[in-house]
Design a protein around this motif. Structure first.
Motif, PDB file in Angstrom:
ATOM      1  N   ASP A  85       0.827  -1.207   0.000  1.00  0.00           N
ATOM      2  CA  ASP A  85       0.000   0.000   0.000  1.00  0.00           C
ATOM      3  C   ASP A  85       0.858   1.252   0.000  1.00  0.00           C
ATOM      4  N   LEU A  86       1.910   1.208   0.793  1.00  0.00           N
ATOM      5  CA  LEU A  86       2.838   2.344   0.834  1.00  0.00           C
ATOM      6  C   LEU A  86       3.378   2.628  -0.566  1.00  0.00           C
ATOM      7  N   LEU A  87       3.802   1.559  -1.218  1.00  0.00           N
ATOM      8  CA  LEU A  87       4.372   1.666  -2.561  1.00  0.00           C
ATOM      9  C   LEU A  87       3.358   2.244  -3.544  1.00  0.00           C
ATOM     10  N   ARG A  88       2.156   1.739  -3.487  1.00  0.00           N
ATOM     11  CA  ARG A  88       1.129   2.233  -4.405  1.00  0.00           C
ATOM     12  C   ARG A  88       0.889   3.733  -4.187  1.00  0.00           C
ATOM     13  N   GLY A  89       0.835   4.118  -2.925  1.00  0.00           N
ATOM     14  CA  GLY A  89       0.619   5.527  -2.611  1.00  0.00           C
ATOM     15  C   GLY A  89       1.762   6.384  -3.133  1.00  0.00           C
ATOM     16  N   MET A  90       2.975   5.918  -2.945  1.00  0.00           N
ATOM     17  CA  MET A  90       4.134   6.665  -3.425  1.00  0.00           C
ATOM     18  C   MET A  90       4.107   6.794  -4.938  1.00  0.00           C
ATOM     19  N   GLU A  91       3.812   5.694  -5.583  1.00  0.00           N
ATOM     20  CA  GLU A  91       3.816   5.709  -7.047  1.00  0.00           C
ATOM     21  C   GLU A  91       2.768   6.637  -7.613  1.00  0.00           C
ATOM     22  N   ALA A  92       1.628   6.698  -6.931  1.00  0.00           N
ATOM     23  CA  ALA A  92       0.556   7.561  -7.416  1.00  0.00           C
ATOM     24  C   ALA A  92       1.072   8.984  -7.583  1.00  0.00           C
ATOM     25  N   VAL A  93       1.972   9.383  -6.722  1.00  0.00           N
ATOM     26  CA  VAL A  93       2.531  10.738  -6.807  1.00  0.00           C
ATOM     27  C   VAL A  93       3.771  10.771  -7.700  1.00  0.00           C
ATOM     28  N   LEU A  94       4.655   9.815  -7.503  1.00  0.00           N
ATOM     29  CA  LEU A  94       5.965   9.882  -8.146  1.00  0.00           C
ATOM     30  C   LEU A  94       5.930   9.671  -9.656  1.00  0.00           C
ATOM     31  N   THR A  95       5.052   8.785 -10.096  1.00  0.00           N
ATOM     32  CA  THR A  95       5.000   8.483 -11.527  1.00  0.00           C
ATOM     33  C   THR A  95       4.734   9.750 -12.342  1.00  0.00           C
ATOM     34  N   ASP A  96       3.866  10.609 -11.817  1.00  0.00           N
ATOM     35  CA  ASP A  96       3.557  11.852 -12.536  1.00  0.00           C
ATOM     36  C   ASP A  96       4.776  12.743 -12.680  1.00  0.00           C
ATOM     37  N   HIS A  97       5.724  12.588 -11.786  1.00  0.00           N
ATOM     38  CA  HIS A  97       6.910  13.431 -11.851  1.00  0.00           C
ATOM     39  C   HIS A  97       8.084  12.699 -12.501  1.00  0.00           C
ATOM     40  N   GLY A  98       7.811  11.546 -13.083  1.00  0.00           N
ATOM     41  CA  GLY A  98       8.849  10.822 -13.790  1.00  0.00           C
ATOM     42  C   GLY A  98       9.816  10.074 -12.881  1.00  0.00           C
ATOM     43  N   TYR A  99       9.456   9.903 -11.648  1.00  0.00           N
ATOM     44  CA  TYR A  99      10.343   9.177 -10.748  1.00  0.00           C
ATOM     45  C   TYR A  99       9.977   7.702 -10.703  1.00  0.00           C
ATOM     46  N   GLN A 100      10.970   6.916 -10.388  1.00  0.00           N
ATOM     47  CA  GLN A 100      10.792   5.480 -10.314  1.00  0.00           C
ATOM     48  C   GLN A 100      11.191   5.026  -8.910  1.00  0.00           C
ATOM     49  N   VAL A 101      10.538   4.001  -8.421  1.00  0.00           N
ATOM     50  CA  VAL A 101      10.863   3.512  -7.083  1.00  0.00           C
ATOM     51  C   VAL A 101      11.712   2.256  -7.189  1.00  0.00           C
ATOM     52  N   MET A 102      12.777   2.198  -6.413  1.00  0.00           N
ATOM     53  CA  MET A 102      13.591   0.996  -6.380  1.00  0.00           C
ATOM     54  C   MET A 102      13.496   0.344  -5.020  1.00  0.00           C
ATOM     55  N   LEU A 103      13.147  -0.912  -5.012  1.00  0.00           N
ATOM     56  CA  LEU A 103      13.029  -1.630  -3.746  1.00  0.00           C
ATOM     57  C   LEU A 103      14.378  -2.184  -3.341  1.00  0.00           C
ATOM     58  N   ALA A 104      14.699  -2.023  -2.086  1.00  0.00           N
ATOM     59  CA  ALA A 104      15.948  -2.603  -1.653  1.00  0.00           C
ATOM     60  C   ALA A 104      15.723  -4.011  -1.214  1.00  0.00           C
ATOM     61  N   ASP A 105      16.681  -4.771  -1.565  1.00  0.00           N
ATOM     62  CA  ASP A 105      16.721  -6.157  -1.264  1.00  0.00           C
ATOM     63  C   ASP A 105      17.214  -6.281   0.175  1.00  0.00           C
TER      64      ASP A 105
END
Lengths: 337, 337
Positions: A85-105
């Motif tokens: 859910d956290l990720l989805r929320g972040m993406e909802a905002v970040l994708t519009d600004h061209g940012y990508q999320v990287m998950l740490a292993d």
DNA sequence: ACGGCATTTTGTAGCGCTACAATTTTTGCG
DNA sequence: CGCAAAAATTGTAGCGCTACAAAATGCCGT
């Protein structure tokens, strides 16, 4: 169609430039800001790109521009689904600004969170989100805006902190049970910071009404097994108990096991509230009343805070609590109903 | 202790070299192969590194060496927890070889899997694992060794394929129920390739014993709701049914709801088998008999295959099925027990 | 002390891309 | 038609690191 041909060097902007009859700089421009290039050249470049199967090298872009347009997310445990859910929320905002999320292993081990953060930093992420127990040393000198999400304590003043209001959520659970008329109320207390806040909020609200909660398993963990054991202890030591608030849904499932083993029924004999509003709680079979953390909202605010600090380094860190929501389902009712 | 100070440029090997009184090349050597450097210099360099808080730039390393020592993993849905086992299995092998796993962010949308793979490739991963429905176009020209995990059909001959033997798992479930003496047996059929194999294996084994399974919900999905609906259909159309095999644990949970709603008991009236051996199945409250995919073993083999192909590009692609295991718990028993 | 060899260290030249100033082309308009 | 301003395009330098050849140092026996 050739699969995996490591022989052929992957194409660069120079190859694209030659193919399209323009300069490498122009290709770079098309990649970054197509609007600033004439239609004719833009199309020529784009055709060359797809003809050659060109993919920009992230490493080169990063090195040359020292921006990666990516945010690192360090997760405590992939099995704790709240990060989705956290990720989805972040993406909802970040994708519009061209940012990508990287998950740490986050591989298991002593310093795994620190290592995961280091790995992300080595990749030049523009911002870092720690959705795990933070340590001061970890937050020191990251060099990029850093936000702690979901953990409330021990966060140094310099870092952003956006998390769930676990005190408030505990209070909601208490109010719900009090409102139904319960007075002999137990709590399955998980371990860790969030659990402590849930407990504190829960106890505080009850005490305002003159009710003292019966606490089980304060020292234990957060697993189903822990929930089972704590619930057993509560049921055996306080046979007149009519309601239980579990620190999370998984522990609530354990409590269900303990209640069932004693031949008691939910919610007829015992009302039960979980926490997290996980898929478990939503299950048609379990129908568990639960407190929803609204982690999606946390994600949205995390992303906003990060963007604000990336765009303007003068912006100071903030702290914010997201209000949870109580989702009433089938495991709570009036006592003796 | 200063937090997030973007003003100070992060140190490079040149800074480290100056501080340690050696050349940048020597610093690079220490980073790659400390054994080849004299004790004296190595220690000087390592001291300088920690004094300055130096972190190598992954982007620069990648660009200069065209190796990243990292493997990309594309996941279909973070909520499908089987990837956690896959990841653990992969790491068990890869960590020893200095490789790191990068998870792709699979944002929702049409081409999300393709995009996730592209993102990973742009970061120069040395190998790619697709733990999602593969398309031929996606596997074409990735330029790096690519393995499909967990999906069995539609994989072009050029790619590695390492996955779970869903046919075999379906057969195990069938054998178990037959062995207990069941003959009126239903199946909750999920959607997708894996579900089709589970169904085929299940049906095949039953037919060998002259039993025809009663199939419900062939066209449906894989959610708990789908399991509930299919189970309702089965129970209503075949009231004499004594056992049900669900295509996954989540659907089995739905089936439990349907069984409970009809006042039937598990396993007294109905035996139930799930698939995946998820935390759900392991739950003390549910005690669900389930088929374990052994995705950890898939991960181990995926990693080995990748390493073999990275180290020697002459190694050809392979296909391999991992044998599942039946975990018997409390939801299966002899009929009428 | 000294050649000869192994070991350790260093300089040089990029990897593929972007920033930015410099240059060329186009456009508007008197 | 000419010229200034705007728009489009290009050349140059360098991001931080590694590969590799070249140079420097250490070590051995005699």
């Amino acid at each position: 169609m050739t699969l995996n041909s490591p022989k052929t060097r992957r194409p660069t902007i120079y190859d694209v430039a030659k193919q399209a009859g323009v300069s490498p700089s122009l290709v770079s421009l098309v990649l970054q800001n197509p609007a600033r290039v004439s239609d004719k050249r833009r199309e020529a470049v784009q055709t060359a790109i797809s003809d050659l199967g060109y993919r920009p090298s992230r490493a080169a872009t990063t090195l040359a521009s020292s921006r990666t347009k990516s945010i690192g997310l360090v997760i405590d445990d992939y099995r704790n689904l709240w990060f989705v859910d956290l990720l989805r929320g972040m993406e909802a905002v970040l994708t519009d600004h061209g940012y990508q999320v990287m998950l740490a292993d986050s591989r298991p081990g002593e310093n795994r969170i620190r290592e995961a953060a280091d790995g992300l930093l080595a990749m030049h992420v523009d911002g870092l989100v720690i959705a795990a127990e933070p340590s001061a040393s970890m937050l020191a000198g990251t060099g990029v805006p850093t936000v702690v999400a979901g953990w409330r304590d021990g966060v140094p003043a310099g870092a952003d902190l956006i998390t769930n209001d676990d005190d408030g959520g505990g209070g909601m659970a208490a109010s719900h049970l009090l409102g139904l008329g319960h007075t002999r109320i137990g709590h399955l207390s998980g371990s860790g910071g969030a659990a402590a806040h849930r407990r504190a909020g829960f106890r505080g609200r009850l005490q305002e009404s003159g009710v003292e909660p019966l606490i089980g398993g304060e020292a234990g963990g957060t697993s189903e097994e822990d929930g089972y054991n704590s619930a057993c202890w509560l049921l055996d030591h306080h046979p007149d108990i009519t309601a239980i608030f579990a620190a999370n849904d998984t522990m609530a499932l354990g409590a269900l096991g303990a209640i069932k083993a004693r031949g008691l029924a939910v919610p007829a004999d015992i009302s039960l509230i979980g926490y997290d509003n996980s898929t478990l709680a939503k299950s048609r079979y379990l129908e568990l009343t639960s407190v929803d953390n609204r982690s999606d909202l946390v994600g949205v605010d995390v992303a906003k805070a990060l963007l604000a600090r990336i765009q303007d380094s003068a912006v100071g860190p903030q702290r914010k609590l997201i209000e949870p929501a109580l989702i009433v389902r089938g495991t709570t009712a009036r006592p003796g109903f």
